[in-house]
Design a protein around this motif. Structure first.
Motif, mmCIF file in Angstrom:
data_model
loop_
_atom_site.group_PDB
_atom_site.id
_atom_site.type_symbol
_atom_site.label_atom_id
_atom_site.label_comp_id
_atom_site.label_asym_id
_atom_site.label_seq_id
_atom_site.Cartn_x
_atom_site.Cartn_y
_atom_site.Cartn_z
ATOM 1 N N VAL A 124 -21.463 -79.830 42.913
ATOM 2 C CA VAL A 124 -22.378 -80.953 42.708
ATOM 3 C C VAL A 124 -23.443 -80.576 41.686
ATOM 4 O O VAL A 124 -23.729 -79.390 41.475
ATOM 5 C CB VAL A 124 -23.050 -81.379 44.031
ATOM 6 N N PRO A 125 -24.055 -81.572 41.036
ATOM 7 C CA PRO A 125 -25.152 -81.270 40.107
ATOM 8 C C PRO A 125 -26.369 -80.725 40.846
ATOM 9 O O PRO A 125 -26.496 -80.854 42.066
ATOM 10 C CB PRO A 125 -25.467 -82.640 39.478
ATOM 11 N N THR A 130 -35.695 -79.993 40.376
ATOM 12 C CA THR A 130 -35.719 -78.937 41.401
ATOM 13 C C THR A 130 -35.336 -77.571 40.839
ATOM 14 O O THR A 130 -35.348 -76.585 41.585
ATOM 15 C CB THR A 130 -34.757 -79.266 42.557
ATOM 16 N N GLU A 131 -35.016 -77.529 39.548
ATOM 17 C CA GLU A 131 -34.556 -76.263 38.978
ATOM 18 C C GLU A 131 -35.565 -75.130 39.177
ATOM 19 O O GLU A 131 -35.183 -73.982 39.438
ATOM 20 C CB GLU A 131 -34.259 -76.431 37.470
ATOM 21 N N GLN A 132 -36.848 -75.444 39.066
ATOM 22 C CA GLN A 132 -37.874 -74.415 39.184
ATOM 23 C C GLN A 132 -38.023 -73.906 40.619
ATOM 24 O O GLN A 132 -38.676 -72.876 40.863
ATOM 25 C CB GLN A 132 -39.231 -74.941 38.674
ATOM 26 N N ASN A 133 -37.410 -74.603 41.569
ATOM 27 C CA ASN A 133 -37.501 -74.181 42.969
ATOM 28 C C ASN A 133 -36.458 -73.122 43.335
ATOM 29 O O ASN A 133 -36.523 -72.545 44.424
ATOM 30 C CB ASN A 133 -37.330 -75.391 43.896
ATOM 31 N N ILE A 455 -28.017 -74.158 56.175
ATOM 32 C CA ILE A 455 -27.321 -75.435 56.028
ATOM 33 C C ILE A 455 -27.905 -76.223 54.859
ATOM 34 O O ILE A 455 -27.182 -76.877 54.104
ATOM 35 C CB ILE A 455 -27.402 -76.233 57.333
ATOM 36 N N ALA A 456 -29.228 -76.152 54.681
ATOM 37 C CA ALA A 456 -29.882 -76.903 53.599
ATOM 38 C C ALA A 456 -29.511 -76.382 52.218
ATOM 39 O O ALA A 456 -29.747 -77.062 51.209
ATOM 40 C CB ALA A 456 -31.401 -76.852 53.780
ATOM 41 N N ARG A 457 -28.934 -75.186 52.136
ATOM 42 C CA ARG A 457 -28.548 -74.634 50.832
ATOM 43 C C ARG A 457 -27.309 -75.326 50.268
ATOM 44 O O ARG A 457 -27.107 -75.338 49.052
ATOM 45 C CB ARG A 457 -28.267 -73.129 50.957
ATOM 46 N N VAL A 458 -26.470 -75.878 51.141
ATOM 47 C CA VAL A 458 -25.261 -76.569 50.691
ATOM 48 C C VAL A 458 -25.674 -77.895 50.045
ATOM 49 O O VAL A 458 -26.301 -78.738 50.681
ATOM 50 C CB VAL A 458 -24.300 -76.815 51.864
ATOM 51 N N HIS A 459 -25.343 -78.069 48.777
ATOM 52 C CA HIS A 459 -25.762 -79.226 47.974
ATOM 53 C C HIS A 459 -27.270 -79.212 47.723
ATOM 54 O O HIS A 459 -27.808 -80.176 47.177
ATOM 55 C CB HIS A 459 -25.379 -80.561 48.628
ATOM 56 N N GLY A 460 -27.954 -78.145 48.136
ATOM 57 C CA GLY A 460 -29.397 -78.103 47.978
ATOM 58 C C GLY A 460 -29.834 -76.990 47.041
ATOM 59 O O GLY A 460 -29.122 -76.591 46.128
ATOM 60 N N THR A 461 -31.030 -76.479 47.307
ATOM 61 C CA THR A 461 -31.631 -75.452 46.472
ATOM 62 C C THR A 461 -31.322 -74.067 47.029
ATOM 63 O O THR A 461 -31.190 -73.874 48.228
ATOM 64 C CB THR A 461 -33.158 -75.679 46.422
#
Length: 486
Positions: A124-125, A130-133, A455-461
């Motif tokens: 996913v994109p 959020t790139e800086q996070n 879990i939040a890392r999947v598709h996340g930051t």
């Protein structure tokens, strides 16, 4: 007479208490002794470097309307060929949908139904802004402190490369599977998989392939998530929820905001969403979540074990408690999530239409038709219409008593002897749906180790995987290939 009634009631209560206590006390963990195996000697630095290189290739799926990242997939295919020369030399490779890959490793025993190991190469994109996070750039493939960082380290280039690492290792050892194994790697899973896994599945079905099992991404090894259980739990998903996106459109009289009607389009669409959130679909406990709870109950604190062990009496209490938690609620009902709302162009202009997008994740047993009927009934407004934008029904529930499930379970216990193993329900979706019509049993599991924050890392930051865990995953596939012939 009253005394007899009181004595009778007390007697019934005592009997119920005795039955509850008996069922609770006798619900003890099964003793399962895993076979001690000699694990493969994996070069952790080398496998990490290869996955890191894959992460740096931006095989991003944006949307159905966006072009495929053709140049990036070409780079990834070249990397795979260069990284796994024995696979390239000895397995048959076919390309579907221009970018998806199917490898065939012919087995020695034609009487055994084949198995299909799956993964997808697209990611996913990264959400804009959020790139800086990210602790390390999302497509850097940075290796630091025993960790590989970047998109695809969890979802799902790691599966593709772990399967290929396992096959390359086994080929180097002179291993040949008894059961024919297919490796199916889609390129568009993140947008539905129709041109990737869909094409591969259609081809295999037309060839008369009748797999004993498929194994795809899905559930993982979790720790400190289930109440009262400190031991890691490997959840092998027997099913996945369905997916439905509806676009609701509210119509009203447009014009100048100085003379508004009683109900505007924005007001109508807002009311529709509020009604759906206030009247969610009912919760129920059914397979595979019921299988999961019954498997884990012996390991739970006495209070939870008592409730689960006595579902014949306490099922409503259990469902009510599960519905109160965010994750557990998703296990016992078809969820409703309003995700997009649009309407109006200027502060003093009344829009004639307003739209909202609502996403549902369907529990096995519910259908798209059921949900559309529910929405129309709850919204109850002739000026609000519902249009299906995308959808697929929930999967069937595969067996946890099959030879294939027991093979996967056995492999988990051998490679990860510290974990409990349980059936589970996948809350998201996978490419497995394309293979279900002709697959005997479909399972969804990767032995990634997750804590509550992962879990939040999947598709996340900050998507990342520990190299030690990645080596475990490769070990799992190596052993699974050996066990697949049994």
């Amino acid at each position: 007479m009253i005394k007899k009634i009181i004595i009778g009631v007390v007697g019934i209560v005592l009997i119920l208490v005795a039955v509850i206590a008996f069922k609770t006390i006798t619900n003890t963990p099964k003793t399962i002794q895993a076979e001690q195996i000699n694990k493969a000697n994996i070069d952790a630095d080398a496998v990490a470097q290869r996955l890191s290189q894959a992460v740096q290739i931006k095989t991003i799926s944006v949307s159905h309307n966006a072009p495929v990242a053709q140049a990036e997939f070409k780079k990834l295919h070249a990397l795979i060929d260069a990284s796994f020369p024995l696979v390239a030399q000895k397995l048959t490779k076919e390309v579907f949908g221009n970018h998806s890959l199917l490898y065939t490793w012919q087995g020695s025993d034609a009487s055994l139904q084949p198995g299909i190991l799956m993964g997808h190469m697209d990611v996913v994109p990264v959400e804009a802004g959020t790139e800086q996070n990210w602790e390390h750039p999302p497509f850097s493939g940075k290796i630091i402190d025993g960790t590989i960082w970047g998109r695809g380290t969890l979802d799902d280039k790691l599966s593709v490369f772990a399967i290929l690492e396992a096959a390359e290792y086994q080929l180097a050892q002179g291993f040949s599977p008894k059961r024919t194994l297919y490796f199916a790697f889609g390129h568009d899973e993140e947008i539905g998989g129709e041109n990737g896994a869909g094409k591969i599945a259609e081809h295999l079905k037309n060839q008369g392939v009748n797999p004993a099992f498929t194994l795809d991404e899905g559930m993982v090894v979790v720790k400190d998530i289930m109440p009262g259980i400190s031991q890691p739990i490997a959840f092998i998903a027997l099913a996945e929820k369905g997916y439905l996106t509806l676009e609701l459109t509210a119509s009203a009289e447009g014009g100048h905001s100085s003379i508004p009607p009683k109900a505007t389009a924005v007001g109508k669409i807002s009311r529709a969403i509020a009604r759906l959130e206030e009247n969610r679909l009912s919760a129920s406990l059914q397979s595979p979540v019921s299988d999961m709870l019954e498997t884990l109950a012996p390991h739970m604190p006495i209070s939870l074990k008592a409730v689960i062990s006595n579902r014949w009496l306490l099922d409503p209490v259990l469902v009510d408690q599960l519905a109160k938690g965010k994750t557990t609620n998703a296990m016992v009902r078809t969820t409703t999530a309003a995700t997009i709302i649009n309407g109006g162009t200027k502060d003093n202009v009344l829009p004639s239409t307003a739209r909202a997008t609502v996403n549902f994740r369907l529990l096995p047993g519910d259908t798209i038709e059921d949900i559309v009927e529910h929405v129309n009934s709850v919204v109850d407004d002739p000026d609000v219409t519902a249009k299906i934008m995308q959808g697929n029904n929930p999967s069937k529930v595969s067996s946890s008593d099959s030879d294939s499930y027991r093979m996967i379970e056995k492999t988990v216990r051998e490679v990860l002897p510290d974990v409990l193993v349980s059936p589970g329900l996948m809350l998201a979706g996978s490419d497995t749906k394309h293979y279900e019509p002709f697959s005997e049993n479909s399972y969804r599991f990767i032995p990634m180790r997750f804590g509550p924050k992962d879990i939040a890392r999947v598709h996340g930051t900050n998507e990342r995987i520990y190299i030690d865990n990645y080596a475990e995953i490769i070990q799992f596939y190596i052993r699974l290939m050996e066990n697949s012939g049994t």
